[in-house]
Scaffold this motif. Structure first.
Motif, PDB file in Angstrom:
ATOM      1  N   CYS A 138       0.835  -1.208   0.000  1.00 18.81           N
ATOM      2  CA  CYS A 138       0.000   0.000   0.000  1.00 18.81           C
ATOM      3  C   CYS A 138       0.866   1.253   0.000  1.00 18.81           C
ATOM      4  CB  CYS A 138      -0.924   0.031   1.222  1.00 18.81           C
ATOM      5  SG  CYS A 138      -2.212  -1.206   1.191  1.00 18.81           S
ATOM      6  N   LYS A 139       2.037   1.184   0.648  1.00 19.49           N
ATOM      7  CA  LYS A 139       2.898   2.362   0.693  1.00 19.49           C
ATOM      8  C   LYS A 139       3.581   2.588  -0.654  1.00 19.49           C
ATOM      9  CE  LYS A 139       6.866   4.519   2.834  1.00 19.49           C
ATOM     10  NZ  LYS A 139       7.853   4.566   3.898  1.00 19.49           N
ATOM     11  N   ALA A 144       0.108   5.029   0.523  1.00 23.46           N
ATOM     12  CA  ALA A 144      -0.698   5.098   1.749  1.00 23.46           C
ATOM     13  C   ALA A 144       0.211   5.018   2.963  1.00 23.46           C
ATOM     14  CB  ALA A 144      -1.707   3.962   1.786  1.00 23.46           C
ATOM     15  N   ASN A 145      -0.096   5.831   3.980  1.00 22.38           N
ATOM     16  CA  ASN A 145       0.714   5.916   5.183  1.00 22.38           C
ATOM     17  C   ASN A 145       0.835   4.552   5.865  1.00 22.38           C
ATOM     18  OD1 ASN A 145       1.324   6.201   7.996  1.00 22.38           O
ATOM     19  ND2 ASN A 145       1.110   8.392   7.693  1.00 22.38           N
ATOM     20  N   ILE A 147       2.141   3.725   8.718  1.00 25.36           N
ATOM     21  CA  ILE A 147       1.894   3.680  10.164  1.00 25.36           C
ATOM     22  C   ILE A 147       0.457   3.250  10.413  1.00 25.36           C
ATOM     23  CG2 ILE A 147       1.754   5.056  12.255  1.00 25.36           C
ATOM     24  CD1 ILE A 147       3.769   6.954  11.038  1.00 25.36           C
ATOM     25  N   LEU A 148      -0.459   3.931   9.717  1.00 26.12           N
ATOM     26  CA  LEU A 148      -1.877   3.673   9.957  1.00 26.12           C
ATOM     27  C   LEU A 148      -2.291   2.316   9.409  1.00 26.12           C
ATOM     28  CD1 LEU A 148      -3.100   7.266   9.198  1.00 26.12           C
ATOM     29  CD2 LEU A 148      -2.983   6.172  11.415  1.00 26.12           C
ATOM     30  N   THR A 149      -1.844   1.975   8.186  1.00 20.81           N
ATOM     31  CA  THR A 149      -2.282   0.696   7.623  1.00 20.81           C
ATOM     32  C   THR A 149      -1.733  -0.470   8.455  1.00 20.81           C
ATOM     33  OG1 THR A 149      -0.443   0.846   6.076  1.00 20.81           O
ATOM     34  CG2 THR A 149      -2.587   1.468   5.247  1.00 20.81           C
ATOM     35  N   LEU A 151      -0.928  -0.540  11.543  1.00 24.59           N
ATOM     36  CA  LEU A 151      -1.591  -0.621  12.844  1.00 24.59           C
ATOM     37  C   LEU A 151      -3.011  -1.173  12.729  1.00 24.59           C
ATOM     38  CD1 LEU A 151      -0.941   0.408  15.849  1.00 24.59           C
ATOM     39  CD2 LEU A 151      -3.067   1.567  15.358  1.00 24.59           C
ATOM     40  N   MET A 152      -3.745  -0.728  11.716  1.00 29.54           N
ATOM     41  CA  MET A 152      -5.117  -1.223  11.542  1.00 29.54           C
ATOM     42  C   MET A 152      -5.122  -2.744  11.384  1.00 29.54           C
ATOM     43  SD  MET A 152      -7.350   1.123  11.693  1.00 29.54           S
ATOM     44  CE  MET A 152      -6.660   2.393  12.692  1.00 29.54           C
ATOM     45  N   LEU A 153      -4.086  -3.258  10.687  1.00 28.43           N
ATOM     46  CA  LEU A 153      -4.035  -4.697  10.445  1.00 28.43           C
ATOM     47  C   LEU A 153      -3.784  -5.492  11.731  1.00 28.43           C
ATOM     48  CD1 LEU A 153      -2.171  -4.678   7.040  1.00 28.43           C
ATOM     49  CD2 LEU A 153      -4.536  -5.304   7.461  1.00 28.43           C
TER      50      LEU A 153
END
Lengths: 362, 306
Positions: A138-139, A144-145, A147-149, A151-153
């Motif tokens: 994704c990055k 896509a950031n 950090i957020l992806t 962590l969401m996973l």
């Protein structure tokens, strides 16, 4: 009074060795204050927290068992952080690694033989790496950031494990407890000493940390990681591909977190449960920074952070205070580590607010 | 009350904490500071709100305490990244870890204690409007604050001198410094504003959403708020729509679970997190657009040269 920072001409070597120690000392000092607030004798508190777990053989084994996953995850994260890839989803990669590796003992309970354990470990690494590949993809592909992806996973992985052990992977003879079947002899990571529970996970951690340290300092790949982390454009001129490095760093750290996951499940827990990690993936972030992103430093730092897990248990039993204190100590430690790192690059001056010394422009 | 009205009400309740936390973080990020500690400040606000409501018996004092403690807690982060110029990513993570730890320690005494709910305040006349009245004019005070903050932040950022300075600091701290703006002071205030908003969001969780104390009750909402700011490309009114979109996803999965459709509950619970990833991918795909909207100094430290 105001605080001014003066950039040092070169990073201070003395401070880069001292700063983790200063941070530890400050954490203990703050710990004393917290113990006082909680109405506990600070000496007894510090003793219970940092010394007591080191006094007995069994607790030293527990220390090694807890340090192993922390070190394994943190050395992977150090590669990520060095190259400015902010993988903070190691907790999720730990879980998917554990799930993938456990597929053999759970789906093929009769499986035995010399191939079983190596296959479990390889599957574990693949599981962790696959989960880490998502934020990396994704990055690099969609910007896509990470950090957020990543962590969401973590949340997604936790829920997936929860579903497995309550649903399809629940132990048929387990009286409806949310647990998988327990692994049998050939599926359990053996202990390395007769005196206690320490399993091969600890060996993996130390050996891989040394290997990673050698490759960081002695190979071109290691140089590439350091260059891209510090100066992306300079790295690009040198022909280093930042996107490929992102994928590499994520896959490597995911695989190491996955290895930590399957080692923990196969060596220490010996079955899957809804919760298999007391936050190792997040604590490993602190380990990585306390170890100054150096694999050898991380071996020491992982042991220190493992101590906070045992220490909070000991403090709970001996002094009757909440084991949540361990998390507080971990957070404080990271704060102090980061603050003390400032001393490496800057001199700190305290200046009066109204009489600022005027400086000639060079 | 019809079923549609009931569903919309729950969406508003789910969206409000996201909105509060995200609008605060938006201001922080507009000043060039990336605070990854939203989750930690939120959970501190949640326990502070709950504890002070218990101590005083007044949920409004609890709400106020949530905001104040959130702001004070953000100062830990502010001191490190602004005065000591530490790495913003790592420091924000430290704030989250510390917040989760401290709140767990503080909240131990409150586990299982029945909470005090922040009651809705009906606005005279307006709340009588059929359908819309109960939805928008018979809500708890935090809902009104959240909407008010979006308008206020939008006005502040784009219509006032101070807002212009804040955006200037975020887009080029060296120029702002050269023009005589106190970069560090502006950033301290932006960080504290973000902390106060996250604290309010936390207080909403423990005083409105589920009026009780549960450890780790923020459950990743702080991180979703961070994603919302990116989703909104740093525009206040887009944060509003984003928060309600995410609130709706969260509620949809709850209703789907209640209806007992054949999907395991864990998969439905994972929906908001998966949705966040998907939305981030969709919104970040256009590199140029992201580059235009992102505050140019976001995440970069500043040491004034004297």
């Amino acid at each position: 009074m105001r605080i001014e920072l003066q950039r040092r001409d070169a990073p201070s070597r003395r401070m880069s060795l001292l700063s983790p120690l200063i941070a530890l000392a400050l954490t203990m000092l703050t710990g004393c204050i917290i113990f006082l607030v909680l109405g506990v004798d600070p000496i007894a508190g510090i003793y219970a927290f940092f010394v007591e777990p080191l006094t007995e053989t069994w607790s030293l084994h527990e220390l090694a068992i807890k340090a192993a996953p922390l070190i394994l995850i943190a050395i992977g994260l150090s590669i990520c952080f060095r190259s400015s890839n902010w993988n903070i989803g190691a907790e999720g990669q730990f879980i998917t690694g554990a799930i993938a590796g456990s597929a053999i003992p759970i789906l093929m309970p009769e499986a035995s033989g010399a191939w079983v354990l190596p296959a479990m470990l390889v599957l574990g690494m693949l599981g962790g790496a696959a989960w880490a590949a998502i934020p990396a993809f994704c990055k690099t592909r969609f910007n896509a950031n990470e950090i957020l992806t990543s962590l969401m996973l973590v949340y997604v992985a936790q829920l997936f494990l929860d579903w497995l052990v309550r649903g399809p992977w629940r132990n048929p003879e387990g009286f409806n407890f949310p647990e998988s079947r327990t692994f049998s002899a050939g599926q359990i990571l053996p202990e390395i000493l007769d005196s206690g529970r320490t399993h091969y996970g600890a060996v993996f951690a130390v050996v891989l940390a040394v290997i990673l340290w050698l490759s960081l300092t002695k190979t071109v790949k290691g140089f590439e990681i350091r260059v891209i982390g510090q100066a992306r454009r300079a790295g690009a001129f040198a022909g280093f591909d930042a996107n490929r490095l992102t994928i590499f760093a994520f896959l490597l750290s995911g695989a190491l977190a996955g290895l930590a996951g399957i080692s923990e499940v196969s060596g220490a827990i010996q079955q899957l449960r809804p919760s298999i990690s007391p936050g190792y993936g997040f604590t490993a972030i602190i380990v990585a920074f306390l170890g100054r992103l150096n694999p050898l430093g991380i071996i020491v730092a992982g042991t220190v952070l493992a101590l906070t897990y045992l220490g909070s248990e000991a403090a709970q039993i001996m002094l009757g205070i909440s084991d949540k204190i361990g998390r507080v100590f971990q957070g404080l430690l990271l704060f102090y580590v980061l603050s003390c790192d400032t001393l490496i690059h800057y001199r700190i001056r305290f200046a009066a607010i109204d009489r600022r010394p005027s400086k000639e422009i060079a | 009350m019809g079923i549609l009205e009931a569903v919309l009400l729950t969406i508003i309740t789910a969206a409000t904490p996201l909105l509060l936390a995200a609008i605060g973080e938006l201001v922080t990020e507009r000043s060039g500071v990336l605070n990854l500690g939203v989750e930690g400040m939120m959970i501190i606000g949640a326990i502070a709100g709950f504890a002070f409501a218990q101590m005083t018996g007044n949920p409004y004092l609890g709400t106020l305490a949530g905001a104040i403690l959130g702001a004070l807690f953000s100062l830990f982060f502010g001191f490190l990244v602004l005065t000591l110029v530490t790495n913003q990513y790592a420091t924000g993570l430290a704030l989250t870890i510390l917040g989760l730890g401290l709140s767990g320690l503080w909240g131990e005494a409150y586990i299982g204690v029945p909470g005090i709910k922040l009651q809705p305040v009906a606005i005279p006349l307006l709340s009588e409007i059929p359908f819309f009245g109960p939805l928008f004019f018979k809500q708890d005070i935090l809902f009104y604050i959240s909407i008010g903050l979006v308008c206020a932040v939008s006005y502040f950022l784009f219509r006032t001198n101070a807002g212009l300075k804040l955006r200037a600091v975020g887009d080029n701290h060296h120029s702002a410094h050269a023009l005589g703006v106190n970069v560090i002071a502006v950033r301290y205030m932006a960080v504290m504003f973000g902390g106060a908003c996250a604290g309010l969001a936390g207080a909403h969780l423990s005083l409105v959403y589920t009026p009780q104390w549960v450890e780790n009750m923020s459950a990743g909402r702080g991180w979703i708020a961070l994603a919302l700011v990116v989703f909104a490309s740093w525009r206040p009114y887009r944060v509003l729509s984003g928060a309600y979109l995410f609130g709706a996803v969260g509620i949809a999965q709850l209703h789907a679970q209640a209806l007992g459709i054949g999907i395991p509950s864990q998969f439905l619970s994972a929906l908001p997190y998966i949705a966040t990833v998907v939305v981030l991918v969709l919104i970040s795909r256009n590199r140029r657009l992201t580059l235009i909207n992102t505050p140019a100094t976001l995440g970069k430290g500043f040491v004034p040269d004297r």
